[in-house]
Design an enzyme around this catalytic site. Sequence first.
Site, short mmCIF file in Angstrom:
data_model
loop_
_atom_site.label_atom_id
_atom_site.label_comp_id
_atom_site.label_asym_id
_atom_site.label_seq_id
_atom_site.Cartn_x
_atom_site.Cartn_y
_atom_site.Cartn_z
CE LYS A 165 -3.36 2.55 2.78
NZ LYS A 165 -4.37 2.51 3.88
CG HIS A 211 -10.53 -33.14 -37.40
ND1 HIS A 211 -9.89 -31.93 -37.53
CD2 HIS A 211 -10.62 -33.66 -38.65
CE1 HIS A 211 -9.62 -31.72 -38.82
NE2 HIS A 211 -10.04 -32.74 -39.51
#
Length: 514
Positions: A132, A272
């Site tokens: 902070k 696929h």
Amino acid sequence: ALISVSDKKGVVEFARALSEMGVKIISTGGTAKVLSDAGVSVVSVESITGFGEMMDGRVKTLHPKIFGGILADKDNELHIRDLNKNKIETIDMVVVNLYPFKEEVVEKRSPLKEAINFIDIGGAALIRASAKNYRFCVPVVNPESYNIIIERLKNNNNVITEDESFKFAISAFKYTYKYDRMIYEYFISKDVENSGMPSYMEFYLKKYKELRYGENAHQKAGLYIEDDFIKRTEAFKKLHGKELSYNNLVDIDTAFEAVNIFEEPATVILKHTNPCGVGIGENLKDSYRKALDCDPVSAFGGIVGFNRKVDRTVAEQLYKIFLEVIVAPEFDDSALEILKKKKNLRLINTDNKTLLEKKYKYDIKLIGMGFLIQEKDYTEKDFSRFEVVSKREPTEDELKALYFGWKVIRFIKSNAVVFCRADRTLGIGAGQMSRVDSVELATMKAKNAGISLRNSVLASDAFFPFRDGIDKAYNAGATAIIQPGGSIRDKEVIEAVDEHNMAMIFTGVRHFRH
């Protein structure tokens, strides 16, 4: 600099370097002892606060003389007056990492009573406070940052710039976010244990790689991962060939999963995401031949997965056809020499130890209404619920083939059936709108490949709703069937099996793959 770390890696060298620059080191408990024993001058937190550690170490840094020193805005006159009034010394750097909650709780599956002891309170507060106030206090949470900081201080007159500290603050908040999230997920798991899916799920993803495009060229795509999965991602290493596409990555993942359900040397050929041939054998070359024979036409442009090292003899066979990707745990030098002659062929080396050590728990799919999340399907070896429902018991050879087919069927798109023997697939029917169509497709593909289905077995990912699928399987040459059961016409289906003197197993488990 206040230093209080759970992970002591590199901390002695870091603290010593800071001390040699004239930095005063404040420390707590175990960290203070490690530094002091190594000859680093340390000021204890107790000597600053006037309070010793209490409550088994739960309270040691939570004090105004510590947090005031971290949080003071040096541009604010009121803050400076409060510092002077209370004789609080400013702290310019906080070096903290937290209790090993992941290692001691999550990975060991510790009970809640023990887990509580690994929830860091003071450490998390120190990190958040310094992040902070990053303009005046540098937060450091990663031991890998130590050398960067020392080098920067030496080259910049002992200064870490505000911009640099801001970047450390970002890392600090990310670190505490992941830590709190881990604890949160642990608590949620205890709250819903044995009662279903978690009430909440959160994902923190970062872009690992931009892909050329998605399933189609007009779709943008990227690979996104969670930090904890970086090792798994890097366990798929491209050794050669073109960049990997979205479709390649999907196929590679399926090929790896499918081939590694077998303990024997195995080959899976995909197209696929559907297997078009699976084989096991005494060696990799033998298994590849069996997989390729199942459907050599579909193998063109496919993905091949192996669970053993690819050597020269296998590479010579692979070189004969056009393939997109080859996936294996290892390639020997002679195999690479052959395969790298194909400029675009992608060769993927898999670190099987990393990938098989810990499996993903969930499958995730996005739909218009939200995210569908389910547990992954890992039941291919669960034979405990298998039940012979036919009058005739399967022979030993049939049983081996049925188990082989049941392993394979999990990776074929529904509706799915596979004719097989104990070591290879013979005909695969995938993605059809009715099960009888899947049987007909598998029969046709076997015929086109010149493969006899006589004395084969058939695996089905879900139940047969009518007896027609059974009749067609029998006419094709199957002598035994494995399927979940559960149809309202199971009796009719079993009667058809008995009429043909076939054997049939109900697994009680379905393997849909959508």
